[in-house]
Design a protein around this motif. Structure first.
Motif, PDB file in Angstrom:
ATOM      1  N   ASP A 457       0.700  -1.075   0.115  1.00  6.21           N
ATOM      2  CA  ASP A 457      -0.021  -0.052   0.010  1.00  6.21           C
ATOM      3  C   ASP A 457       0.836   1.275  -0.038  1.00  6.21           C
ATOM      4  O   ASP A 457       1.804   1.341   0.789  1.00  6.21           O
ATOM      5  CB  ASP A 457      -0.664  -0.022   1.098  1.00  6.21           C
ATOM      6  CG  ASP A 457      -2.067   0.781   1.020  1.00  6.21           C
ATOM      7  OD1 ASP A 457      -1.913   2.070   0.270  1.00  6.21           O
ATOM      8  OD2 ASP A 457      -3.038   0.390   1.546  1.00  6.21           O
ATOM      9  N   GLN A 458       0.604   2.166  -0.815  1.00  7.76           N
ATOM     10  CA  GLN A 458       1.523   3.441  -1.021  1.00  7.76           C
ATOM     11  C   GLN A 458       0.838   4.519  -0.389  1.00  7.76           C
ATOM     12  O   GLN A 458       1.313   5.717  -0.499  1.00  7.76           O
ATOM     13  CB  GLN A 458       1.676   3.858  -2.704  1.00  7.76           C
ATOM     14  CG  GLN A 458       2.478   2.440  -3.268  1.00  7.76           C
ATOM     15  CD  GLN A 458       3.668   2.271  -2.767  1.00  7.76           C
ATOM     16  OE1 GLN A 458       4.394   3.091  -2.533  1.00  7.76           O
ATOM     17  NE2 GLN A 458       3.978   0.838  -2.624  1.00  7.76           N
ATOM     18  N   ARG A 459      -0.528   4.313   0.295  1.00  2.82           N
ATOM     19  CA  ARG A 459      -1.172   5.685   0.915  1.00  2.82           C
ATOM     20  C   ARG A 459       0.025   5.727   2.235  1.00  2.82           C
ATOM     21  O   ARG A 459       0.229   5.010   3.058  1.00  2.82           O
ATOM     22  CB  ARG A 459      -2.286   5.243   1.412  1.00  2.82           C
ATOM     23  CG  ARG A 459      -3.408   5.162   0.173  1.00  2.82           C
ATOM     24  CD  ARG A 459      -4.689   4.465   0.623  1.00  2.82           C
ATOM     25  NE  ARG A 459      -4.426   3.241   0.836  1.00  2.82           N
ATOM     26  CZ  ARG A 459      -5.482   2.180   1.382  1.00  2.82           C
ATOM     27  NH1 ARG A 459      -6.558   2.787   1.586  1.00  2.82           N
ATOM     28  NH2 ARG A 459      -5.357   0.913   1.563  1.00  2.82           N
ATOM     29  N   ARG A 460       0.251   7.208   2.162  1.00  8.35           N
ATOM     30  CA  ARG A 460       0.940   7.658   3.343  1.00  8.35           C
ATOM     31  C   ARG A 460       0.302   8.098   4.535  1.00  8.35           C
ATOM     32  O   ARG A 460       0.847   8.190   5.629  1.00  8.35           O
ATOM     33  CB  ARG A 460       1.663   9.008   2.768  1.00  8.35           C
ATOM     34  CG  ARG A 460       2.488   8.861   1.469  1.00  8.35           C
ATOM     35  CD  ARG A 460       2.985  10.124   1.090  1.00  8.35           C
ATOM     36  NE  ARG A 460       3.766  10.843   2.107  1.00  8.35           N
ATOM     37  CZ  ARG A 460       3.817  12.324   1.992  1.00  8.35           C
ATOM     38  NH1 ARG A 460       3.561  13.031   1.080  1.00  8.35           N
ATOM     39  NH2 ARG A 460       4.888  12.802   2.743  1.00  8.35           N
ATOM     40  N   LEU A 461      -1.125   8.382   4.476  1.00  6.89           N
ATOM     41  CA  LEU A 461      -1.845   8.662   5.518  1.00  6.89           C
ATOM     42  C   LEU A 461      -2.786   7.377   6.316  1.00  6.89           C
ATOM     43  O   LEU A 461      -3.108   6.575   5.706  1.00  6.89           O
ATOM     44  CB  LEU A 461      -2.978   9.454   5.224  1.00  6.89           C
ATOM     45  CG  LEU A 461      -2.425  11.115   5.306  1.00  6.89           C
ATOM     46  CD1 LEU A 461      -3.690  11.931   4.493  1.00  6.89           C
ATOM     47  CD2 LEU A 461      -2.092  11.667   6.435  1.00  6.89           C
TER      48      LEU A 461
END
Length: 699
Positions: A457-461
Motif C-alpha cells: 500500500d502506497q498511501r501515506r496517511l
C-alpha cells in the motif's frame, strides 16, 4: 471575529435605505409634484398608457418598495432595542455590601506595587453543556446553554453540577453492567444484533458530553461513582428546612421531579430506601410510565397513604434498621449511616396527616409537599428552578434541580434495573437490555466494501482509532488542533458509509439546537481539511449528497482492517483458529481509548465483543486445558468486567486443581466490581447472580 461581519451588514442595510431615495430623487425627482388638474385627468382617461404615466407608476412602485423595506428595518430595530432595555432592567445591580467590597478590592489592587503583582493561576475549566466549549478550551455562550459554576442546562431542565456528575457516573455504570452480563459466543455474521447496545437517552448523552473533554476519565470505568461524597446525601436536601417545605408555582412539579431524581441518584449505592412517594404523586410526576418504571427503580418505595411510610424511616419502629429491614445483631441501634429517605407527598396527604409528617420529617433527608404547607415553609418555584418564599420577598435557598417529565424519565433510565430477574452468567445465554422507547437497536456498521492496507500500500496517511486516536503521515502524527475534529475523524472511521450534517452535530454536540451548530461543524471540517491538505497534500474527507465520508483511496484505517478480520472469521465456510487469531491481532486497544464521547460507547462495546468472542471461541475449541485457560485469561485482560469469562476461568482453574488461583481470581473480580459500584450478592462466581441494588419495595 464577529464585528467585521456586523459592520458589513450595517453598511449594506444603510446602502439599501439611502441608495434608492437618492437615485429616485436625482433621476426622477419628488414622487408627488402637486395634484393633477382637470385637463390632465381628462387626457389621462382618453390616453392612459403614455410614457409619462408609465414613468410615474414605476416611480410610485419603487417608492412603495422602499417604504416597505424601511418599515421592516425600523420594526426590527425597535424590537432589538426593546429586548435590550428589558435585559438592562432585569440586570441585577450590586447591593451596597457588594459595591463596598468591590471598591475595597479595587483599591487594594491599585495600591499594590507593580513588582508584587503575579499572574494568578488559570481557574479550573468548568464543564459546559454539550458543545459549548470552543476548540481551545474556553467557554463560549451558545443559545444560553452554558454550564455555570453551579449547574448545567439541558433540553427540558436544569441540573446542579454534582447531580450532573452523578448522572455521568451512573451512565458509565450502565455500560459496565452491560459488559458484565454479556455472554460471549461465536457469531455467524459480522453484524451485531445485540439489543443491549442501544445508546442511552439524548438527555443523558448531553450530560455526558458536558464532561467528555473537560475532565480526565477515571482510571477504572465507573470508578467515579465509587467512594464519592456525592453519595452521602441528596444535594437538594441540604437546603431543605427540617420540617419540610411546600412547593408551589409554575416550577413546582419540575422541582419535585428534580428532587426525585437527585435523591435516587444519591442513594443508588446504599441498601436503604432513598425515596418514599405516594402513588398519586408519582403518577402525576412521571405520567403513564410511572407504574412500570417504579418497579425497576432501586431505592424507590411507593405507598398508597402516608401511614404506610413509617416503616421506611429509622427510629419509627424499635429494633428496625433503616428501610424497614431487621438489624444484623440483636439490640443493635442505628446511629450512623446515610440519612433517611426523601419523602414526597401531595397537599391533601400532608394536611390530613400533619402529625405523622412532622414526626417523619425528623428522620428524613428532605420532605416536599406539592402545594401549600401551613405547618412549614412554602416556596414558590419558577420554571428555571429559582425559589422564593411565598411572598416572593427573597430567595429561599439554592437553585433547585428542575426537570420536565420526558427529561426525568430519560435520567431515571440510567439507574433503573434492566430486568427484574437477569439470567445467571454463563447458564441462560446472553443478558439483554430492552432498547429505550422509540429507539431501535443499533446495528454495527462494517467496512466490507472498503479496501484495507496491504503490504504494498502506497498511501501515506493512516488513521489510528484503536487506542489513542491519531492521524499518521509516514508514521508521524499530524497535529489536529480542534478536539471536535478528532471526533469527526473517529466518527467517520466508525461509519465508513458516511454521515450527514445532522448525524455529526447530534453526535458531537448532543442536546443543543442544530441550527446553531451547523456553522461550527463547517468551521471544524474546513480547518481539518486545511490541516491535512497543507501537511499531506491530499484531501481525505469527501462531501457529496450532504454526506461526509473518508476517502478509502487516500487513507487507511485500522478499524476497517479489524472489521475485515471479523468478516473473514464469521463468514468463512471452514473457520479455523487462524481467522480468530487474526481478529485478536488486529485489536491493539479499545476504540478511542480513554475518550468519553457519549456516541462512542455502543460502537466501542460492539468492537470489544468481537474480540471477546474470539477469545471464548479459541478457548472452547482448544483441546489443551491450560491453553484454553490462557485464552480465557487473555479475554479477561480485554474486558476485566465480564462475568462469563471469569466463571469459565474459575471453573478451568478448579478443574486443573489450582484452587488458590481460583480463589484469588474470584476475590479480585469481586473487589473490582465493588470498586466500580457493582455489588455482588455472593463471592462464588459459579453460582452467583450479580446485582447492583436490592429489590424494589412497594406497599
Amino acid at each position: 471575529m464577529r464585528w467585521p461581519r456586523q459592520l458589513m451588514s450595517l453598511l449594506f442595510v444603510l446602502a439599501l435605505l439611502a441608495g434608492p431615495p437618492i437615485v429616485l430623487l436625482s433621476l426622477v425627482g419628488a414622487p408627488i409634484q402637486g395634484w393633477p388638474t382637470a385637463a390632465q385627468a381628462r387626457e389621462w382617461v382618453q390616453n392612459p398608457l403614455t410614457e409619462q404615466t408609465l414613468t410615474a407608476a414605476l416611480t410610485i412602485a419603487a417608492w412603495l418598495v422602499w417604504l416597505l423595506l424601511a418599515s421592516t428595518v425600523t420594526i426590527r430595530v425597535l424590537t432589538r432595542l426593546s429586548a435590550t432595555v428589558s435585559w438592562l432592567r432585569r440586570m441585577p445591580l450590586p447591593t451596597p455590601w457588594q459595591a463596598t467590597a468591590g471598591g475595597i478590592a479595587g483599591a487594594a489592587v491599585l495600591g499594590v506595587s507593580s513588582h508584587a503583582i503575579t499572574a494568578p493561576p488559570p481557574p479550573p475549566t468548568q464543564p459546559v453543556a454539550a458543545g459549548t466549549l470552543d476548540e481551545v478550551g474556553k467557554p463560549t455562550p451558545l443559545e444560553s446553554e452554558v454550564l455555570a459554576d453551579e449547574g448545567i442546562s439541558v433540553a427540558g431542565g436544569w441540573l446542579p453540577r454534582d447531580v450532573a456528575e452523578q448522572v455521568s457516573a451512573a451512565a458509565a455504570l450502565v455500560w459496565l453492567r452491560r459488559r458484565r452480563s454479556y455472554w460471549p459466543h461465536p457469531l455467524s455474521s459480522p453484524s451485531r444484533e445485540d439489543t443491549d447496545l442501544a445508546p442511552l437517552p439524548p438527555t443523558v448523552a448531553a450530560v455526558q458530553a458536558a464532561f467528555a473533554d473537560s475532565t480526565p476519565p477515571p482510571t477504572e470505568p465507573g470508578a467515579a461513582s465509587a467512594g464519592s461524597s456525592l453519595l452521602d446525601r441528596p444535594t437538594v436536601g441540604r437546603a431543605f428546612p427540617q420540617a419540610g417545605v411546600g412547593l408551589t408555582g409554575l416550577g413546582a412539579q419540575d422541582a419535585a421531579r428534580g428532587l426525585l431524581v437527585t435523591s435516587l441518584l444519591a442513594g443508588r449505592h446504599h441498601l436503604a430506601v432513598s425515596v418514599v412517594v405516594t402513588r398519586d404523586v408519582l403518577a402525576g410526576l412521571l405520567g403513564p410510565t410511572a407504574e412500570t418504571l417504579a418497579h425497576r427503580l432501586p431505592g424507590l418505595a411507593v405507598i398508597d397513604n402516608l401511614g404506610q411510610a413509617a416503616g421506611f424511616f429509622p427510629g419509627d419502629h424499635p429494633g428496625r434498621a433503616p428501610g424497614g429491614r431487621e438489624p444484623t445483631q440483636p439490640n443493635m441501634q442505628e446511629t450512623t449511616g446515610p440519612p433517611g429517605p426523601t419523602l414526597i407527598v401531595d397537599e391533601a396527604s400532608a394536611t390530613d396527616n400533619a402529625e405523622t409528617l412532622a414526626r417523619l420529617a425528623t428522620a428524613s433527608a428532605a420532605v416536599a409537599v406539592l402545594g401549600r404547607w401551613p405547618a412549614g415553609q412554602t416556596w414558590q418555584i419558577d420554571p428555571s428552578g429559582r425559589d422564593h418564599h411565598q411572598d416572593g420577598s427573597e430567595p429561599a435557598g439554592p437553585r433547585m434541580c428542575v426537570l420536565t417529565q420526558v427529561t426525568a424519565i430519560d435520567l431515571l433510565t440510567v439507574i433503573a434495573h434492566p430486568d427484574p430477574a437477569p439470567p445467571m452468567p454463563g447458564t441462560a445465554g446472553p443478558s439483554r437490555l430492552p432498547a429505550p422507547a422509540g429507539r431501535s437497536p443499533r446495528r454495527e456498521v462494517t467496512a466490507q466494501d472498503h479496501p484495507v492496507r496491504s503490504g504494498n500500500d502506497q498511501r501515506r496517511l493512516r488513521l489510528r482509532v484503536l487506542g489513542e486516536p491519531a492521524l499518521l503521515l509516514d508514521g508521524h502524527p499530524v497535529e489536529i488542533r480542534r478536539t471536535a475534529a478528532v471526533q469527526v475523524l473517529v466518527f467517520l472511521a466508525a461509519h465508513p458509509d458516511g454521515a450527514d450534517t445532522r448525524q455529526l452535530t447530534d453526535a458531537i454536540w448532543p442536546g443543543l439546537p442544530r441550527r446553531s451548530l451547523t456553522g461550527r461543524l463547517y468551521t471544524t471540517l474546513s480547518d481539518l481539511r486545511a490541516t491535512i491538505r497543507s501537511t499531506a497534500g491530499v484531501s481525505i474527507i469527501e462531501h457529496s449528497d450532504d454526506r461526509y465520508r473518508l476517502n478509502p483511496t487516500g487513507v487507511t484505517v485500522d478499524l476497517w482492517h479489524f472489521h475485515h478480520a471479523v468478516r473473514d472469521a464469521t463468514t468463512t465456510v471452514t473457520t479455523d483458529a487462524t481467522t480468530w487469531k487474526a481478529v485478536i491481532d488486529a485489536y491493539p486497544a479499545d476504540l478511542a481509548a480513554r475518550r468519553t464521547w457519549p456516541w462512542l460507547d455502543p460502537i466501542r462495546e460492539a468492537t470489544r465483543r468481537h474480540v471477546i468472542d474470539a477469545h471464548a471461541t479459541l478457548a472452547s475449541a482448544s483441546p489443551d486445558a491450560r491453553e484454553a485457560l490462557a485464552w480465557l485469561q487473555a479475554g479477561i485482560r480485554i474486558d476485566p468486567y465480564n462475568a462469563d469469562l471469569h466463571t469459565r476461568a474459575v471453573t478451568a482453574l478448579i478443574a486443573l486443581g489450582d484452587h488458590d488461583a481460583a480463589d484469588h481470581l474470584r476475590e479480585s473480580y469481586t473487589r473490582r466490581l465493588a470498586a466500580a459500584g457493582l455489588l455482588p450478592t455472593d463471592t462464588d462466581l459459579t453460582t452467583t447472580t450479580f446485582t447492583d441494588q436490592p429489590a424494589i419495595t412497594s406497599r
